[in-house]
Design a protein around this motif. Structure first.
Motif, short mmCIF file in Angstrom:
data_model
loop_
_atom_site.label_atom_id
_atom_site.label_comp_id
_atom_site.label_asym_id
_atom_site.label_seq_id
_atom_site.Cartn_x
_atom_site.Cartn_y
_atom_site.Cartn_z
N GLN A 308 70.72 -35.79 18.32
CA GLN A 308 71.83 -35.19 17.58
C GLN A 308 72.89 -34.58 18.50
O GLN A 308 74.06 -34.54 18.17
N GLU A 309 72.45 -34.08 19.67
CA GLU A 309 73.36 -33.36 20.56
C GLU A 309 73.73 -34.18 21.80
O GLU A 309 74.17 -33.63 22.79
N LYS A 310 73.58 -35.50 21.74
CA LYS A 310 73.67 -36.28 22.97
C LYS A 310 75.04 -36.33 23.61
O LYS A 310 75.16 -36.69 24.78
N ASN A 311 76.08 -36.00 22.91
CA ASN A 311 77.41 -35.96 23.51
C ASN A 311 77.96 -34.54 23.58
O ASN A 311 79.16 -34.33 23.71
N HIS A 312 77.06 -33.58 23.52
CA HIS A 312 77.49 -32.18 23.48
C HIS A 312 77.85 -31.66 24.87
O HIS A 312 78.80 -30.90 25.02
N PHE A 313 77.07 -32.05 25.89
CA PHE A 313 77.28 -31.56 27.25
C PHE A 313 77.59 -32.72 28.19
O PHE A 313 77.10 -33.83 28.02
N ARG A 314 78.36 -32.43 29.20
CA ARG A 314 78.71 -33.43 30.22
C ARG A 314 77.52 -33.64 31.16
O ARG A 314 77.04 -32.69 31.78
N PRO A 315 76.99 -34.87 31.28
CA PRO A 315 75.81 -35.11 32.13
C PRO A 315 76.17 -35.13 33.62
O PRO A 315 77.34 -35.16 34.00
N ILE A 316 75.14 -35.14 34.46
CA ILE A 316 75.35 -35.17 35.92
C ILE A 316 75.80 -36.56 36.35
O ILE A 316 76.79 -36.71 37.05
N SER A 317 75.07 -37.60 35.95
CA SER A 317 75.48 -38.97 36.27
C SER A 317 76.29 -39.52 35.10
O SER A 317 75.85 -39.46 33.95
N LEU A 318 77.45 -40.05 35.42
CA LEU A 318 78.30 -40.60 34.36
C LEU A 318 79.15 -41.73 34.91
O LEU A 318 79.18 -41.99 36.12
N ALA A 319 79.89 -42.42 34.02
CA ALA A 319 80.61 -43.63 34.40
C ALA A 319 81.69 -43.38 35.44
O ALA A 319 82.08 -44.30 36.16
N LYS A 320 82.18 -42.16 35.55
CA LYS A 320 83.28 -41.87 36.46
C LYS A 320 82.81 -41.53 37.89
O LYS A 320 83.61 -41.15 38.73
N THR A 321 81.52 -41.67 38.15
CA THR A 321 81.03 -41.44 39.51
C THR A 321 81.45 -42.60 40.41
O THR A 321 81.19 -43.77 40.11
N GLN A 322 82.11 -42.27 41.52
CA GLN A 322 82.52 -43.29 42.50
C GLN A 322 81.41 -43.62 43.46
O GLN A 322 81.21 -44.78 43.84
#
Length: 476
Positions: A308-322
């Motif tokens: 239910q809360e899966k988009n509530h917080f910004r995760p550590i690994s995400l698509a914008k990691t270079q």
């Protein structure tokens, strides 16, 4: 194009002291987050001794600085273009000093009103270039960067990681000219996520703290400290608000949850400690797992089923990691062998940490390639392609990716043990450096070949996953 990485970058960092690790190594590590498609290169900057004085001028904001005539050799992870600045981000120099820059941070309006940021001051893009090649210890790195900030000003608030074979330091630049730094206790770790994080500063403990000249007096004169009986850097200079509690503190909470599961805390807490002693000694793989994490095992996991809360917080690994790096310094080994620059290009959760000996003389060619548009000859784009193929079909392809990562971790760990042992039998000369360079290239090739095999398998399997498919009666 207006380029301002300070407004957009959102990294996550960890520093680990030597008595907090199983093997006694010191590690500083960080995910560099900016854009989903913005290639990074990996290079070696050779040692140079110039006959005339040198200077640095930033293509980003015009910051300029006179440089020493001797530039030490170092590894670096620059952008694919220097049009907007160099952003060399992280590396280990020939003196065994590691540096990672930066963890973007934000100061509050009160302190910035007293000491505004300097438009042509030093920023993230210049820091590795003007500091790392010229320092012979982590403390020297802190002092050099701090002096530059005091004399030339800073254009951004930032956190910077330093380490050598004895200790790790975290430096925070809060305003145009004021900064503070703390040594990470040997038996502790620190996770940082886009907030000013230092807490109590002890001005009577120079072995553990360094600060800008007159920092305490600046705060007193400008009436900035709401609790005069203490000097909490985070509370005086930092921010605490709803944005932090969605974007920043949950990442620190999750890191501390991983390494101290016995401590109960809330992800939105503004009171999370900067320094923690882990419940058990940490392996390098634990740091890898943190950098590749996305709230697994909680209701906040973006990949979780029915969370239910899966988009509530910004995760550590995400698509914008270079890229993601772990700079590991191992005190028991000779200088040429001690430093390992572990590098995972692209999204950490979908990539592989490849070990490079920091003493290598040249990086693989494909690590030096890659522009804004996909190309087959770029290591960065190869790892990005792997993630792009997995993303739409995680239930089908996620396990295949996890198996690849596990197998490569085993093989690369074994190769490091073998090459350490072999290199120790060699004389400390050009032959040893040639061997360590060769091994580093072979590590990259091993990962490249296995990733290519998985990419081919996924492309083949994906051909049958089109929405235009139709189940046909086999008799027709």
């Amino acid at each position: 194009m207006v380029y301002n990485k300070q407004k957009l970058s959102a990294c996550t960092s960890i520093l680990v002291g030597k008595n907090a690790t199983v093997d006694g190594s010191i590690m500083i590590a960080r995910n560099e987050d900016y854009r989903a498609a913005w290639p990074k290169h990996f290079v070696v900057r050779p040692r140079k001794e110039f006959s005339t004085p040198q200077s640095f001028v930033s293509p980003d904001n015009g910051f300029s600085l006179k440089l020493p005539r001797v530039r030490g050799k170092y590894t670096a992870i620059p952008e694919w273009t220097d049009k907007y600045g160099f952003f060399e981000e992280a590396g280990i120099n020939e003196y065994g000093v590691a540096m990672s820059a930066t963890e973007s941070a934000y100061a509050n309006e009160r302190v910035l009103g007293a000491d505004p940021l300097v438009e042509k001051g030093i920023g993230e893009e210049a820091m590795i270039t003007v500091v790392l090649p010229y320092v012979k210890s982590a403390r020297q790195g802190v002092r050099r960067l701090g002096k530059i900030v005091e004399e030339h000003g800073a254009s951004e608030a930032n956190g910077v990681l330093f380490a050598d074979k004895q200790e790790a330091w975290y430096l925070e630049i809060a305003t145009g000219h004021y900064w503070a730094a703390q040594r990470i206790p040997d038996d502790c770790y620190a996770v940082v996520a886009n907030q000013l994080s230092l807490q109590e500063i002890d001005f009577n403990a120079p072995e553990d703290f360094m600060t800008a000249t007159n920092l305490e007096q600046f705060v007193i004169e400008n009436k900035l400290n709401a609790t005069p009986h203490s000097f909490n850097f985070r509370e005086i200079f930092g921010t605490q608000g709803p944005n932090d509690e969605v974007y920043n503190t949950p990442r620190v909470w999750y890191g501390q949850k991983m390494f101290n599961p016995e401590i109960k805390q809330l992800p939105q807490s503004e009171k999370l400690p900067f320094i923690q002693k882990p419940a058990k000694l940490l392996h390098r793989e634990d740091v890898e797992d943190l950098l590749g994490s996305h709230f697994q095992g909680t209701a906040y996991d973006p990949l979780g089923k029915n969370n239910q809360e899966k988009n509530h917080f910004r995760p550590i690994s995400l698509a914008k990691t270079q890229e993601s790096h772990i700079l590991q310094l191992r005190p028991w080994l000779p200088p040429e062998i001690s430093g390992l620059h572990w590098l995972a290009l692209g999204v950490t959760a979908q990539s592989v940490f490849v070990p490079f000996y920091a003493s290598l003389t040249e990086t693989p060619t494909d690590y030096q390639r890659g522009t804004a548009t996909f190309s087959w000859d770029s290591a960065y784009w190869r790892y990005k392609l792997l993630g792009v193929l997995v993303d739409p079909h995680y239930p089908l392809f996620g396990e295949k990716l996890a198996t690849l990562q596990k197998n490569l971790r085993v093989e690369l760990n074994h190769r490091v043990r073998e090459s350490d042992h072999y290199a120790l039998q060699m004389n400390a000369d050009a032959g040893r450096l040639a061997y360590l360079t060769k091994i580093s290239h072979e590590n990259a090739a091993l990962a490249r070949n296995q990733v290519n095999q998985l990419i081919a398998e996924l492309i083949t399997a994906a051909t049958d996953l089109s929405p235009l498919n139709f189940t046909t009666d086999e008799n027709l």
